[in-house]
Design an enzyme around this catalytic site. Structure first.
Site, PDB file in Angstrom:
ATOM      1  N   GLU A 131      32.273   8.300  14.835  1.00 48.43           N
ATOM      2  CA  GLU A 131      33.284   8.566  14.444  1.00 48.43           C
ATOM      3  C   GLU A 131      33.716  10.958  14.181  1.00 48.43           C
ATOM      4  O   GLU A 131      34.239  11.371  13.745  1.00 48.43           O
ATOM      5  CB  GLU A 131      33.599   8.645  12.298  1.00 48.43           C
TER       6      GLU A 131
HETATM    7  C1  NGO Z   1      32.132   3.410   8.487  1.00 50.29           C
HETATM    8  C2  NGO Z   1      32.352   5.580   8.778  1.00 50.29           C
HETATM    9  C3  NGO Z   1      30.968   6.063   7.405  1.00 50.29           C
HETATM   10  C4  NGO Z   1      32.008   5.240   6.179  1.00 50.29           C
HETATM   11  C5  NGO Z   1      32.380   3.830   6.313  1.00 50.29           C
HETATM   12  C6  NGO Z   1      33.151   2.850   4.869  1.00 50.29           C
HETATM   13  C7  NGO Z   1      30.560   4.356  10.187  1.00 50.29           C
HETATM   14  C8  NGO Z   1      29.514   3.829  10.914  1.00 50.29           C
HETATM   15  N1  NGO Z   1      30.781   4.968   9.359  1.00 50.29           N
HETATM   16  O1  NGO Z   1      31.542   2.958   9.244  1.00 50.29           O
HETATM   17  O2  NGO Z   1      31.443   6.942   7.473  1.00 50.29           O
HETATM   18  O3  NGO Z   1      31.493   5.782   4.900  1.00 50.29           O
HETATM   19  O4  NGO Z   1      32.762   3.630   7.324  1.00 50.29           O
HETATM   20  O5  NGO Z   1      32.743   1.728   4.809  1.00 50.29           O
END
Ligand code: NGO
Length: 552
Positions: free
Chosen positions: A360
């Protein structure tokens, strides 16, 4: 009615038969036919707890989670007595800590002395490290009969996993900390068991909400019961930095001073982190520390203004948005920071992995992302560690030996497939199946739902080898169940989201693909309910599982 029929299946003599999954060496080792899940001896014993319980059958030999590769019930059962010893066979000295651990598990509820001794003959639980080498690092063979129980393995981890099986074959009351009524009977027969995958992980996000050392240790104990062998700690995120770094003390003291919702946060001193690592090792789990970069870094950016492109530290963050922070990719100071942080964490971590995040990075330019990930991976290599990253790592150039942790939902991500074909290994955590922080259903009091609702059947209903279409099955190292903590802050919260889904993912990681069967799983899972009660685990009573009446 469905619940009742599930129970009839446990108690009755119906046997599910699966051909033992097998490589050639293994097939010699395993029995030709594995009888799993519902096979029982029908031996009548008294329930261990409560004392007034009616007479019930001994736990059938295959009624274990994860289901063993091969189960062959035969012969009479073994019943522990006040004279039972735990024997460590000659030349099996490395088995001693496992024997002590087993004694520690069994003594409180049985009230027996269970001395750990050098092997004699008969009437004992014997641990031997002279098992067939084909059992590998983690396999074991458990044989039970009137004379005793023998667990044989090639390595201590195998003995430890065999002990978890033995534990589940004893009445659930054995998990209690005060003396219970026996008898303590183990069905007769032979279990031969090896894992499907070498990487069977669980992740705990200690950044969104901080969890203390005892809370993490308790989770480790719970993971061990299901033969999980990796504990991934998500140590840093926008909301908190949870590990002391000597060269950058403000990361922990300031960056760790809050959490989601504005609570006090916290961090592990180096000694505390090492305590977790040691405790995990005593349960044969390897800690995988994660420093998430270049995004999810607000806590670091708030602690050191230099790390920001504009030189201005942002405020601490206690919300739950993602994708707004980024380390400053063009600045050299960024790489001095990354190298120092990783060096200090690597020095505290005996395991082979460093997880560098990489998910992200929505506010990092795509070209900057690639240059950043490509520049920091060799730092990990120089520290003698293996890179793990979230699967966005495959947008950059994974170094040789790197592992991508897949957390998508579609199973068709082209770059990840291409990387897997080119040699990048995969740990599978598809969010719509393996994320323990997804709500079970719309009325779940805890959890998120961005990947949908994940009921127990969804957690269990996928195959790690084929989920990512086009990726070679040989690229898959294993599975991991992440537990993100935006909505959870207590031990009970952890347990509510992890149980019963964690054992589902653990079974996908351990048990041969040929044993995969929802009906078998839900029956064995239902039998775990009384054990979780005895352990004080507050779990989600999924209507999909036919819990025993007292557990509904
Ligand atoms: C995503 C995000 C996280 C969140 C999570 C919540 C990943 C790998 N990055 O998973 O920052 O906490 O979802 O489900």
């Amino acid at each position: 009615m469905r619940r009742r029929s599930a129970w009839r299946q446990i108690r009755g003599s119906g046997q599910n038969r699966y051909a033992a999954a097998a490589t050639s060496r293994l097939s010699r080792l395993l029995c030709a036919v594995a009888v799993v899940a519902a096979a029982g001896t029908g031996t009548a014993v008294q329930a261990a707890a409560p004392a007034t319980a009616a007479t019930v059958a001994a736990t059938p030999l295959g009624q274990v989670v994860p289901v063993p590769a091969s189960v062959r019930p035969h012969g009479a059962p073994f019943t522990l007595t006040p004279a039972t010893r735990i024997d460590v066979a000659a030349r099996s000295r490395a088995a001693r800590p496992v024997a002590d651990y087993l004694a520690g598990l069994l003594r409180p509820a049985t009230g027996y002395r269970l001395p750990v001794t050098a092997a004699r003959t008969g009437g004992a639980i014997v641990l031997r490290l002279d098992g067939d080498r084909a059992l590998g690092d983690e396999g074991y063979r458990l044989t039970s009969g009137p004379g005793g129980v023998e667990i044989r393995a090639a390595r201590p981890a195998g003995l430890f996993h065999g002990v978890q099986t033995l534990r589940q074959l004893l009445p659930a009351g054995v998990e209690r900390h005060v003396r219970q009524h026996g008898p303590w009977t183990v069905a007769g027969g032979t279990i031969t068991d090896v894992p499907r995958y070498s990487y069977r992980g669980a992740m705990l996000d200690v950044a969104r909400h901080f969890f203390t050392v005892p809370q993490v240790e308790r989770y480790i104990d719970e993971l061990a019961l299901y033969k999980v062998n990796r504990l991934h700690l998500h140590l840093t995120d926008d909301q908190g930095w949870r590990i002391a770094v000597s060269a950058y003390p403000r990361l922990a003291s300031y960056g760790g001073s809050t959490e989601v919702g504005g609570g006090p946060g916290g961090y592990y001193t180096k000694a505390q982190y090492q305590q977790i690592v040691r405790y995990a090792a005593s349960r044969f789990l390897t800690v995988v520390p994660e420093v998430d970069m270049p995004a999810h870094t607000n806590a670091a950016l708030a602690s050191y203004a230099d790390l920001n492109c504009n030189g201005v530290a942002p405020p601490l963050y206690t919300g739950t948005k993602v994708g707004f922070s980024s380390l400053c990719v063009p600045k050299d100071v960024t790489y001095r920071f990354v190298a120092q942080v990783l060096r200090e964490i690597a020095a505290l971590t005996p395991g082979p992995y460093l997880h560098i995040g990489g998910d992200e990075a929505h506010s990092t330019k795509p070209a900057d992302y690639v240059s950043f990930m490509d520049r920091i991976q060799p730092i990990v290599g120089k520290l003698g560690k293996t890179v793990i990253g979230w699967h966005q790592l495959t947008d950059a150039h994974p170094v040789r030996g790197a592992i991508a942790q897949y957390w998508g939902t579609a199973g068709n991500e082209a770059k990840v497939v291409a990387a897997a074909k080119a040699g990048t290994k995969l740990v599978m955590s598809p969010a719509n199946h393996a994320y323990l922080d997804m709500k079970y259903n719309p009325s779940s009091p805890l959890g998120l739902n961005w990947a949908g609702y994940v009921e127990v059947k969804d957690a269990y209903g996928w195959d790690p080898a084929t989920f990512l279409r086009g990726a070679p099955a040989s690229a898959v190292l294993g599975v991991e169940a992440p537990l993100w903590s935006e909505t959870i802050s207590t031990e009970d919260h952890i347990n509510y989201l992890a149980f019963p889904r964690l054992p589902a993912i653990a079974e996908l990681g351990w048990s041969p693909a040929a044993t995969h069967n929802w009906e078998s799983f839900r029956v064995r899972l239902a039998a775990q309910g009384p054990r979780w009660d005895a352990l004080g685990i507050d779990y989600y009573r999924s209507p999909q599982v036919g819990w025993p009446a007292a557990n509904r």
